[in-house]
Design a protein around this motif. Sequence first.
Motif, PDB file in Angstrom:
ATOM      1  N   ALA A 107       0.829  -1.205   0.000  1.00  0.00           N
ATOM      2  CA  ALA A 107       0.000   0.000   0.000  1.00  0.00           C
ATOM      3  C   ALA A 107       0.863   1.255   0.000  1.00  0.00           C
ATOM      4  CB  ALA A 107      -0.927  -0.012   1.213  1.00  0.00           C
ATOM      5  N   ASP A 108       1.970   1.215   0.720  1.00  0.00           N
ATOM      6  CA  ASP A 108       2.866   2.363   0.762  1.00  0.00           C
ATOM      7  C   ASP A 108       3.490   2.621  -0.603  1.00  0.00           C
ATOM      8  OD1 ASP A 108       4.508   4.425   2.024  1.00  0.00           O
ATOM      9  OD2 ASP A 108       6.165   3.015   1.784  1.00  0.00           O
ATOM     10  N   ARG A 109       3.818   1.550  -1.314  1.00  0.00           N
ATOM     11  CA  ARG A 109       4.450   1.716  -2.639  1.00  0.00           C
ATOM     12  C   ARG A 109       3.550   2.460  -3.614  1.00  0.00           C
ATOM     13  NH1 ARG A 109       6.684  -3.647  -1.810  1.00  0.00           N
ATOM     14  NH2 ARG A 109       4.880  -4.541  -2.885  1.00  0.00           N
ATOM     15  N   VAL A 110       2.235   2.207  -3.541  1.00  0.00           N
ATOM     16  CA  VAL A 110       1.307   2.832  -4.494  1.00  0.00           C
ATOM     17  C   VAL A 110       0.567   4.024  -3.895  1.00  0.00           C
ATOM     18  CG1 VAL A 110       1.019   0.692  -5.781  1.00  0.00           C
ATOM     19  CG2 VAL A 110      -0.569   1.219  -3.913  1.00  0.00           C
ATOM     20  N   GLY A 111       0.849   4.327  -2.606  1.00  0.00           N
ATOM     21  CA  GLY A 111       0.201   5.471  -1.972  1.00  0.00           C
ATOM     22  C   GLY A 111      -1.281   5.290  -1.726  1.00  0.00           C
ATOM     23  N   ASP A 112      -1.711   4.057  -1.470  1.00  0.00           N
ATOM     24  CA  ASP A 112      -3.125   3.770  -1.232  1.00  0.00           C
ATOM     25  C   ASP A 112      -3.410   3.933   0.263  1.00  0.00           C
ATOM     26  OD1 ASP A 112      -5.647   2.602  -0.803  1.00  0.00           O
ATOM     27  OD2 ASP A 112      -5.385   1.202  -2.477  1.00  0.00           O
ATOM     28  N   ARG A 113      -4.021   5.056   0.637  1.00  0.00           N
ATOM     29  CA  ARG A 113      -4.245   5.361   2.045  1.00  0.00           C
ATOM     30  C   ARG A 113      -5.196   4.375   2.712  1.00  0.00           C
ATOM     31  NH1 ARG A 113      -5.089  10.463  -0.272  1.00  0.00           N
ATOM     32  NH2 ARG A 113      -7.299  10.328   0.254  1.00  0.00           N
ATOM     33  N   PHE A 114      -6.272   4.035   2.005  1.00  0.00           N
ATOM     34  CA  PHE A 114      -7.245   3.127   2.614  1.00  0.00           C
ATOM     35  C   PHE A 114      -6.650   1.743   2.809  1.00  0.00           C
ATOM     36  CE2 PHE A 114     -10.870   0.104   2.211  1.00  0.00           C
ATOM     37  CZ  PHE A 114     -11.447   0.397   3.434  1.00  0.00           C
ATOM     38  N   ALA A 115      -5.912   1.253   1.810  1.00  0.00           N
ATOM     39  CA  ALA A 115      -5.276  -0.056   1.942  1.00  0.00           C
ATOM     40  C   ALA A 115      -4.262  -0.041   3.080  1.00  0.00           C
ATOM     41  CB  ALA A 115      -4.604  -0.460   0.631  1.00  0.00           C
ATOM     42  N   MET A 116      -3.550   1.070   3.242  1.00  0.00           N
ATOM     43  CA  MET A 116      -2.609   1.188   4.350  1.00  0.00           C
ATOM     44  C   MET A 116      -3.336   1.117   5.687  1.00  0.00           C
ATOM     45  SD  MET A 116       0.416   1.642   5.682  1.00  0.00           S
ATOM     46  CE  MET A 116       1.605   2.338   4.509  1.00  0.00           C
ATOM     47  N   ALA A 117      -4.438   1.862   5.807  1.00  0.00           N
ATOM     48  CA  ALA A 117      -5.194   1.870   7.057  1.00  0.00           C
ATOM     49  C   ALA A 117      -5.750   0.486   7.365  1.00  0.00           C
ATOM     50  CB  ALA A 117      -6.330   2.886   6.972  1.00  0.00           C
ATOM     51  N   HIS A 163      -2.872  -1.822   8.373  1.00  0.00           N
ATOM     52  CA  HIS A 163      -2.439  -1.422   9.715  1.00  0.00           C
ATOM     53  C   HIS A 163      -3.373  -2.026  10.763  1.00  0.00           C
ATOM     54  CE1 HIS A 163      -1.168   2.208  12.455  1.00  0.00           C
ATOM     55  NE2 HIS A 163      -1.153   1.061  13.101  1.00  0.00           N
ATOM     56  N   ARG A 164      -4.674  -1.846  10.539  1.00  0.00           N
ATOM     57  CA  ARG A 164      -5.658  -2.405  11.472  1.00  0.00           C
ATOM     58  C   ARG A 164      -5.547  -3.923  11.526  1.00  0.00           C
ATOM     59  NH1 ARG A 164     -10.764  -4.496  11.073  1.00  0.00           N
ATOM     60  NH2 ARG A 164     -10.805  -4.106   8.828  1.00  0.00           N
ATOM     61  N   ASN A 165      -5.439  -4.553  10.357  1.00  0.00           N
ATOM     62  CA  ASN A 165      -5.403  -6.013  10.306  1.00  0.00           C
ATOM     63  C   ASN A 165      -4.125  -6.589  10.908  1.00  0.00           C
ATOM     64  OD1 ASN A 165      -7.944  -6.294   9.155  1.00  0.00           O
ATOM     65  ND2 ASN A 165      -7.153  -6.099   7.066  1.00  0.00           N
ATOM     66  N   PHE A 166      -3.032  -5.830  10.869  1.00  0.00           N
ATOM     67  CA  PHE A 166      -1.801  -6.270  11.536  1.00  0.00           C
ATOM     68  C   PHE A 166      -2.066  -6.423  13.031  1.00  0.00           C
ATOM     69  CE2 PHE A 166       2.129  -5.656  13.831  1.00  0.00           C
ATOM     70  CZ  PHE A 166       3.082  -6.323  13.078  1.00  0.00           C
ATOM     71  N   ASN A 216       5.635   4.327   8.981  1.00  0.00           N
ATOM     72  CA  ASN A 216       4.610   3.460   9.543  1.00  0.00           C
ATOM     73  C   ASN A 216       4.965   1.993   9.293  1.00  0.00           C
ATOM     74  OD1 ASN A 216       2.135   3.117  10.913  1.00  0.00           O
ATOM     75  ND2 ASN A 216       1.041   2.885   8.984  1.00  0.00           N
ATOM     76  N   VAL A 217       5.428   1.696   8.084  1.00  0.00           N
ATOM     77  CA  VAL A 217       5.839   0.331   7.752  1.00  0.00           C
ATOM     78  C   VAL A 217       7.030  -0.081   8.603  1.00  0.00           C
ATOM     79  CG1 VAL A 217       6.709  -1.186   5.933  1.00  0.00           C
ATOM     80  CG2 VAL A 217       4.975   0.532   5.392  1.00  0.00           C
ATOM     81  N   ALA A 218       7.998   0.808   8.761  1.00  0.00           N
ATOM     82  CA  ALA A 218       9.210   0.479   9.511  1.00  0.00           C
ATOM     83  C   ALA A 218       8.892   0.157  10.971  1.00  0.00           C
ATOM     84  CB  ALA A 218      10.203   1.638   9.431  1.00  0.00           C
ATOM     85  N   ARG A 219       7.968   0.892  11.568  1.00  0.00           N
ATOM     86  CA  ARG A 219       7.604   0.618  12.958  1.00  0.00           C
ATOM     87  C   ARG A 219       7.036  -0.786  13.110  1.00  0.00           C
ATOM     88  NH1 ARG A 219       3.653   2.829  15.118  1.00  0.00           N
ATOM     89  NH2 ARG A 219       2.625   3.672  13.282  1.00  0.00           N
ATOM     90  N   HIS A 220       6.194  -1.175  12.161  1.00  0.00           N
ATOM     91  CA  HIS A 220       5.577  -2.494  12.238  1.00  0.00           C
ATOM     92  C   HIS A 220       6.562  -3.598  11.866  1.00  0.00           C
ATOM     93  CE1 HIS A 220       2.046   0.064  12.447  1.00  0.00           C
ATOM     94  NE2 HIS A 220       1.422  -0.969  12.974  1.00  0.00           N
ATOM     95  N   HIS A 252       6.286   1.218  20.418  1.00  0.00           N
ATOM     96  CA  HIS A 252       5.807   1.048  19.042  1.00  0.00           C
ATOM     97  C   HIS A 252       5.252   2.324  18.445  1.00  0.00           C
ATOM     98  CE1 HIS A 252       4.046  -0.869  15.543  1.00  0.00           C
ATOM     99  NE2 HIS A 252       2.835  -0.553  15.924  1.00  0.00           N
ATOM    100  N   GLY A 253       4.755   3.227  19.283  1.00  0.00           N
ATOM    101  CA  GLY A 253       4.246   4.493  18.747  1.00  0.00           C
ATOM    102  C   GLY A 253       2.797   4.443  18.347  1.00  0.00           C
ATOM    103  N   ALA A 254       2.003   3.556  18.989  1.00  0.00           N
ATOM    104  CA  ALA A 254       0.599   3.438  18.608  1.00  0.00           C
ATOM    105  C   ALA A 254      -0.170   4.738  18.837  1.00  0.00           C
ATOM    106  CB  ALA A 254      -0.060   2.303  19.411  1.00  0.00           C
ATOM    107  N   ARG A 255       0.301   5.575  19.755  1.00  0.00           N
ATOM    108  CA  ARG A 255      -0.429   6.797  20.088  1.00  0.00           C
ATOM    109  C   ARG A 255       0.011   8.000  19.252  1.00  0.00           C
ATOM    110  NH1 ARG A 255      -2.746   6.643  25.533  1.00  0.00           N
ATOM    111  NH2 ARG A 255      -2.599   4.522  26.316  1.00  0.00           N
TER     112      ARG A 255
END
Length: 217
Positions: free
Chosen positions: A123-133, A136-139, A183-187, A211-214
């Motif tokens: 998602a980060d590679r293509v800049g898809d915000r919804f896919a990233m969100a 992130h949630r599914n992780f 965001n990817v690096a943190r996870h 982790h920086g969740a906040r």
Amino acid sequence: MGPDTGELETPSLVDLAVARLRADILSGGIEPGERLIEEQLTRRFGISRAPLREALRLLGQQGLVDHFPRRGARVATLTDADLRELYGVRDVLERYAVEQSFPIDDPRRLVALGAQLEAMRAADRVGDRFAMAEAHRNFHVALVGLANNRQLAWVHESVLVKTQLYMAINLRREADDGHGADNVARHQRLYDTITGVEADADVVLAELSTHGARQYI
């Protein structure tokens, strides 16, 4: 699909409207507090008011839509106090899940976690915000899923959906500022800790605490 006509049945129309509206809300396409006008939405989705109203009701149950008597529906808003409380509950639930999950006796239990990390990277590679969100949630869903506790997973996901409403705004800002990779690096760091040869509950909890969740507050 209907058995003979091929027409969409009402439950399918409801599911469609829920999915479309949920995606718009959680991607930041519709902002918190924005009014949801039935006439516009029925035209947009090509459905009648009955399935749309049911979809809005279901989204209300998820905490994404607020309903006001005689004033219709609006995208839910969260105060700073709401967010602090939600992140506090999330912290407690995730720490409890980690405590109950280790040691990991079967590497196959980590497959879902790795898949969501890859989804975040894609998602980060293509800049898809919804896919990233969503990734992130599914992780974090997969993280709590390691505990194999259905009641815990249900409560945790209900909290995540509400926080994602706010996160959508910040993920958009991250994408605009070129910070999606952070965001990817943190996870990735959290994933590496969980899958490390010396991983145990204490080690993972230490990483989770930094982790920086906040950061979305």
